[in-house]
Write a protein that holds these residues in place. Structure first.
Motif, PDB file in Angstrom:
ATOM      1  N   ALA A  20      42.907 107.480 -42.630  1.00 62.93           N
ATOM      2  CA  ALA A  20      41.758 108.382 -42.544  1.00 62.93           C
ATOM      3  C   ALA A  20      42.200 109.836 -42.435  1.00 62.93           C
ATOM      4  CB  ALA A  20      40.910 108.020 -41.320  1.00 62.93           C
ATOM      5  N   GLU A  21      41.208 110.694 -42.442  1.00 63.17           N
ATOM      6  CA  GLU A  21      41.398 112.107 -42.105  1.00 63.17           C
ATOM      7  C   GLU A  21      40.789 112.342 -40.733  1.00 63.17           C
ATOM      8  OE1 GLU A  21      39.254 116.177 -43.436  1.00 63.17           O
ATOM      9  OE2 GLU A  21      40.373 115.196 -45.044  1.00 63.17           O
ATOM     10  N   ILE A  22      41.504 113.065 -39.865  1.00 63.53           N
ATOM     11  CA  ILE A  22      40.944 113.397 -38.559  1.00 63.53           C
ATOM     12  C   ILE A  22      39.840 114.427 -38.764  1.00 63.53           C
ATOM     13  CG2 ILE A  22      41.369 114.430 -36.302  1.00 63.53           C
ATOM     14  CD1 ILE A  22      44.217 113.354 -36.441  1.00 63.53           C
ATOM     15  N   SER A  23      38.621 114.039 -38.444  1.00 64.21           N
ATOM     16  CA  SER A  23      37.495 114.958 -38.549  1.00 64.21           C
ATOM     17  C   SER A  23      37.484 115.903 -37.354  1.00 64.21           C
ATOM     18  CB  SER A  23      36.187 114.176 -38.626  1.00 64.21           C
ATOM     19  OG  SER A  23      35.082 115.037 -38.683  1.00 64.21           O
ATOM     20  N   GLN A  24      37.577 115.338 -36.140  1.00 60.74           N
ATOM     21  CA  GLN A  24      37.702 116.125 -34.916  1.00 60.74           C
ATOM     22  C   GLN A  24      38.508 115.313 -33.916  1.00 60.74           C
ATOM     23  OE1 GLN A  24      36.861 119.264 -34.496  1.00 60.74           O
ATOM     24  NE2 GLN A  24      35.693 119.458 -36.414  1.00 60.74           N
ATOM     25  N   ILE A  25      39.202 116.002 -32.999  1.00 62.76           N
ATOM     26  CA  ILE A  25      39.990 115.341 -31.962  1.00 62.76           C
ATOM     27  C   ILE A  25      39.999 116.223 -30.723  1.00 62.76           C
ATOM     28  CG2 ILE A  25      42.166 116.333 -32.809  1.00 62.76           C
ATOM     29  CD1 ILE A  25      43.536 113.678 -32.025  1.00 62.76           C
ATOM     30  N   GLY A  26      39.871 115.611 -29.548  1.00 61.44           N
ATOM     31  CA  GLY A  26      39.861 116.403 -28.331  1.00 61.44           C
ATOM     32  C   GLY A  26      39.386 115.596 -27.134  1.00 61.44           C
ATOM     33  N   GLN A  27      38.699 116.282 -26.219  1.00 64.23           N
ATOM     34  CA  GLN A  27      38.185 115.631 -25.021  1.00 64.23           C
ATOM     35  C   GLN A  27      36.687 115.887 -24.908  1.00 64.23           C
ATOM     36  OE1 GLN A  27      40.475 116.257 -21.486  1.00 64.23           O
ATOM     37  NE2 GLN A  27      39.056 115.173 -20.157  1.00 64.23           N
ATOM     38  N   ILE A  28      35.972 114.884 -24.453  1.00 63.47           N
ATOM     39  CA  ILE A  28      34.529 115.019 -24.258  1.00 63.47           C
ATOM     40  C   ILE A  28      34.275 116.016 -23.149  1.00 63.47           C
ATOM     41  CG2 ILE A  28      32.429 113.785 -23.589  1.00 63.47           C
ATOM     42  CD1 ILE A  28      33.683 111.279 -24.875  1.00 63.47           C
ATOM     43  N   ASP A  29      33.412 116.976 -23.395  1.00 58.18           N
ATOM     44  CA  ASP A  29      33.132 118.065 -22.454  1.00 58.18           C
ATOM     45  C   ASP A  29      31.710 117.939 -21.926  1.00 58.18           C
ATOM     46  OD1 ASP A  29      33.107 120.404 -20.995  1.00 58.18           O
ATOM     47  OD2 ASP A  29      32.867 121.704 -22.745  1.00 58.18           O
ATOM     48  N   ASN A  30      31.597 117.550 -20.679  1.00 57.82           N
ATOM     49  CA  ASN A  30      30.274 117.443 -20.059  1.00 57.82           C
ATOM     50  C   ASN A  30      29.325 116.572 -20.876  1.00 57.82           C
ATOM     51  OD1 ASN A  30      28.447 117.995 -17.963  1.00 57.82           O
ATOM     52  ND2 ASN A  30      27.566 119.749 -19.060  1.00 57.82           N
TER      53      ASN A  30
END
Length: 258
Positions: free
Chosen positions: A60-70
């Motif tokens: 796949a292609e990473i669409s978004q990556i990170g941490q859930i914020d609130n």
């Protein structure tokens, strides 16, 4: 399957640049239907499993990556959506992942469309959430609000040695159904209502094992315990990843997670 269908597969391969050299069956005449071709198996050594604690479940292609914020996940630049809506309002799951890591993986038409376990997990729950079938490519993600929380999806919850893990299989345009290895075809749901399955039997899926597939393409969202794992620093939106490639590693010390 007739000559016209085989011709269509050949056109699809040429148009999207599908690499048939890694397919278990390289001859289009071996496929009894277009869907069988679309969900084709790969050669046994086409994808190797990285040593990282968590590997990519898909090509796949990473669409978004990170941490859930609130309780919010980034969909695209300037657009976020809510975890509660994504998880169909299931309070148990929302509580598990309200400060979790997330990675949204977009499968293009040319990609391998079987989904594998990012790490060994004990299956505990599956949730079907009815919805739309918007396209899920990057262009659509930039313009349609709450895209992944509006499309039809199957949410699979696992217990792992690194805490809870969810794999969210998001339907899209032309997706005929979503399958899991333990339940078979899960969608579409004619009643158009949320369905929840809780599994009391010990169903353990090993790291790298197939856990499902899309009958046509879509997106997988991975949710992880942010206190135990961290994304590999070199990963970013728009990166291309392959099934088995490392995505996350454990903290060397619990203190580093704070």
């Amino acid at each position: 399957m007739g000559p016209v269908s085989h011709w269509m597969i050949k056109r699809f391969i040429k148009y999207y640049g599908v690499d048939m050299n890694i397919a278990q069956s390289t001859n289009v005449r071996d496929y009894a239907s277009f869907n069988q071709f679309f969900t084709r198996a790969l050669k046994s050594k086409a994808r190797l499993l990285d040593e990282a604690e968590l590997i990519s479940p898909v090509d796949a292609e990473i669409s978004q990556i990170g941490q859930i914020d609130n309780g919010s996940l980034l969909q695209a630049k300037g657009r976020s959506y809510h975890l509660n809506t994504l998880l169909g309002g299931n309070a148990k799951m929302v509580n598990l992942f309200k400060q979790a890591l997330f990675c949204t993986l977009y499968l293009s038409p040319k990609d391998y469309h079987r989904i594998h376990m990012p790490m060994t997990g004990l299956l505990t729950d599956m949730l079907y959430v009815p919805g739309r079938l918007f396209s899920v490519n990057q262009r659509t993600a930039r313009v349609i609000p709450n895209l992944f929380a509006r499309n039809e999806r199957v949410i699979c919850l696992f217990e792992t040695e690194f805490g809870p893990m969810a794999l969210i299989l998001v339907g899209a345009i032309f997706v005929g159904s979503i399958e899991t290895v333990w339940a078979g075809t899960v969608t579409p749901n004619r009643l158009s209502q949320i369905e929840h399955w809780h599994y009391s039997e010990k169903t353990v899926l090993q790291r790298g094992a197939e856990m499902g597939r899309f009958n046509m393409g879509s997106t997988v969202i991975v949710l992880l315990d942010a206190n135990r794992l961290k994304w590999l620093p070199e990963l970013a939106a728009s990166n291309k990843v392959l099934m088995g490639q490392g995505l996350a590693q454990q903290y060397s010390s619990p203190e580093l997670a704070k």
